[in-house]
Scaffold this motif. Structure first.
Motif, PDB file in Angstrom:
ATOM      1  N   ARG A 261     -12.096 -11.927  26.354  1.00 21.08           N
ATOM      2  CA  ARG A 261     -11.685 -10.624  26.308  1.00 21.08           C
ATOM      3  C   ARG A 261     -12.311  -9.814  25.786  1.00 21.08           C
ATOM      4  NH1 ARG A 261      -8.650  -8.958  21.747  1.00 21.08           N
ATOM      5  NH2 ARG A 261      -9.729 -10.019  20.875  1.00 21.08           N
ATOM      6  N   ASN A 262     -12.554  -8.595  26.880  1.00 18.76           N
ATOM      7  CA  ASN A 262     -13.544  -7.929  26.989  1.00 18.76           C
ATOM      8  C   ASN A 262     -13.203  -6.608  25.229  1.00 18.76           C
ATOM      9  OD1 ASN A 262     -15.489  -5.155  27.067  1.00 18.76           O
ATOM     10  ND2 ASN A 262     -15.032  -5.089  29.488  1.00 18.76           N
ATOM     11  N   VAL A 263     -13.945  -6.902  24.588  1.00 16.98           N
ATOM     12  CA  VAL A 263     -13.770  -5.881  23.193  1.00 16.98           C
ATOM     13  C   VAL A 263     -14.693  -5.005  23.282  1.00 16.98           C
ATOM     14  CG1 VAL A 263     -12.689  -7.951  22.110  1.00 16.98           C
ATOM     15  CG2 VAL A 263     -14.946  -7.648  22.228  1.00 16.98           C
ATOM     16  N   THR A 264     -15.686  -4.539  24.424  1.00 15.92           N
ATOM     17  CA  THR A 264     -16.775  -3.500  24.012  1.00 15.92           C
ATOM     18  C   THR A 264     -16.291  -2.562  23.272  1.00 15.92           C
ATOM     19  OG1 THR A 264     -17.624  -4.322  26.049  1.00 15.92           O
ATOM     20  CG2 THR A 264     -18.937  -2.602  25.393  1.00 15.92           C
ATOM     21  N   GLU A 265     -14.905  -2.228  23.142  1.00 17.71           N
ATOM     22  CA  GLU A 265     -14.484  -1.109  22.963  1.00 17.71           C
ATOM     23  C   GLU A 265     -14.266  -0.957  21.197  1.00 17.71           C
ATOM     24  OE1 GLU A 265     -15.639   2.148  24.350  1.00 17.71           O
ATOM     25  OE2 GLU A 265     -16.748   0.974  26.198  1.00 17.71           O
ATOM     26  N   SER A 266     -13.845  -2.321  21.625  1.00 12.58           N
ATOM     27  CA  SER A 266     -13.756  -2.197  19.806  1.00 12.58           C
ATOM     28  C   SER A 266     -14.168  -3.457  18.893  1.00 12.58           C
ATOM     29  CB  SER A 266     -12.204  -2.158  19.918  1.00 12.58           C
ATOM     30  OG  SER A 266     -11.972  -4.194  20.504  1.00 12.58           O
ATOM     31  N   ALA A 267     -14.893  -3.544  19.391  1.00 14.79           N
ATOM     32  CA  ALA A 267     -15.631  -4.794  18.540  1.00 14.79           C
ATOM     33  C   ALA A 267     -16.120  -4.593  17.445  1.00 14.79           C
ATOM     34  CB  ALA A 267     -16.958  -5.521  19.312  1.00 14.79           C
ATOM     35  N   GLU A 268     -16.760  -4.811  16.441  1.00 15.05           N
ATOM     36  CA  GLU A 268     -17.508  -4.544  15.345  1.00 15.05           C
ATOM     37  C   GLU A 268     -17.862  -6.009  15.010  1.00 15.05           C
ATOM     38  OE1 GLU A 268     -16.836  -2.318  13.320  1.00 15.05           O
ATOM     39  OE2 GLU A 268     -15.399  -0.931  14.151  1.00 15.05           O
ATOM     40  N   PRO A 269     -19.208  -4.803  14.741  1.00 11.35           N
ATOM     41  CA  PRO A 269     -20.278  -6.335  14.767  1.00 11.35           C
ATOM     42  C   PRO A 269     -19.949  -6.883  13.355  1.00 11.35           C
ATOM     43  CG  PRO A 269     -21.529  -4.268  14.334  1.00 11.35           C
ATOM     44  CD  PRO A 269     -20.495  -3.904  15.004  1.00 11.35           C
ATOM     45  N   VAL A 270     -20.300  -8.937  13.336  1.00 12.46           N
ATOM     46  CA  VAL A 270     -20.461  -9.306  12.136  1.00 12.46           C
ATOM     47  C   VAL A 270     -21.561  -9.345  11.638  1.00 12.46           C
ATOM     48  CG1 VAL A 270     -18.003 -10.555  12.337  1.00 12.46           C
ATOM     49  CG2 VAL A 270     -20.487 -11.625  13.394  1.00 12.46           C
ATOM     50  N   LEU A 271     -22.852  -9.127  12.785  1.00 14.84           N
ATOM     51  CA  LEU A 271     -24.237  -9.220  11.799  1.00 14.84           C
ATOM     52  C   LEU A 271     -25.127  -8.501  12.747  1.00 14.84           C
ATOM     53  CD1 LEU A 271     -26.235 -12.170  13.679  1.00 14.84           C
ATOM     54  CD2 LEU A 271     -23.700 -12.366  13.626  1.00 14.84           C
ATOM     55  N   ASP A 272     -26.278  -8.338  12.614  1.00 11.13           N
ATOM     56  CA  ASP A 272     -27.107  -6.906  13.314  1.00 11.13           C
ATOM     57  C   ASP A 272     -28.034  -8.304  13.976  1.00 11.13           C
ATOM     58  OD1 ASP A 272     -29.453  -5.352  14.354  1.00 11.13           O
ATOM     59  OD2 ASP A 272     -30.181  -4.820  12.651  1.00 11.13           O
ATOM     60  N   ILE A 273     -27.837  -8.431  15.030  1.00 11.12           N
ATOM     61  CA  ILE A 273     -28.181  -9.239  16.090  1.00 11.12           C
ATOM     62  C   ILE A 273     -29.841  -8.603  16.832  1.00 11.12           C
ATOM     63  CG2 ILE A 273     -26.715  -9.725  17.249  1.00 11.12           C
ATOM     64  CD1 ILE A 273     -27.117  -8.487  19.918  1.00 11.12           C
ATOM     65  N   TRP A 274     -30.236  -7.903  16.215  1.00  6.04           N
ATOM     66  CA  TRP A 274     -31.385  -6.819  17.199  1.00  6.04           C
ATOM     67  C   TRP A 274     -32.704  -7.213  16.526  1.00  6.04           C
ATOM     68  CZ3 TRP A 274     -31.145  -5.418  21.480  1.00  6.04           C
ATOM     69  CH2 TRP A 274     -30.571  -4.539  22.285  1.00  6.04           C
ATOM     70  N   PRO A 275     -32.459  -8.369  15.087  1.00  2.87           N
ATOM     71  CA  PRO A 275     -34.102  -9.193  15.009  1.00  2.87           C
ATOM     72  C   PRO A 275     -33.944 -10.124  15.728  1.00  2.87           C
ATOM     73  CG  PRO A 275     -32.652  -8.177  13.114  1.00  2.87           C
ATOM     74  CD  PRO A 275     -31.944  -7.963  14.264  1.00  2.87           C
TER      75      PRO A 275
END
Length: 106
Positions: free
Chosen positions: A15-29
């Motif tokens: 499922r495309n959850v782009t608009e509603s996804a709440e991140p469970v962690l910061d992926i940027w590091p």
């Protein structure tokens, strides 16, 4: 991330959850620690899409690379709240397209 490991993170329907996804962690590091030269990339753009598997266990975060039809996919295990790995996804290679669908502008 090997192809077999990557494919194990799919459970249809994705499922495309782009608009509603709440991140469970910061992926940027994690993303910032990647060797872009080793991946053959000059840089990265923003998150383009986020897809979640049917069991709601994995998010696949698709990041633009500046290369046509090529995305960096970061796989997040939602339950463990960790990055499992990444895969460079070349959509042209994956679907057998080699620019033949592009037509020159008159």
């Amino acid at each position: 991330m090997a192809l077999q490991e990557f494919e194990a993170c799919f459970a249809q329907p994705m499922r495309n959850v782009t608009e509603s996804a709440e991140p469970v962690l910061d992926i940027w590091p994690y993303v910032d620690s990647l060797d872009l030269d080793a991946l053959g990339l000059s840089g990265l753009n923003d998150v383009q899409h986020v897809y979640r598997d049917a069991h709601e266990r994995f998010d696949q975060v698709l990041i633009g690379t500046g290369r046509f039809n090529t995305l960096l996919v970061v796989v997040v295990d939602r339950r463990l709240r960790t990055v499992l790995g990444h895969r460079l996804l070349d959509l042209n290679a994956a679907y057998g397209r080699h620019g033949d669908h592009l037509k020159p502008m008159p």
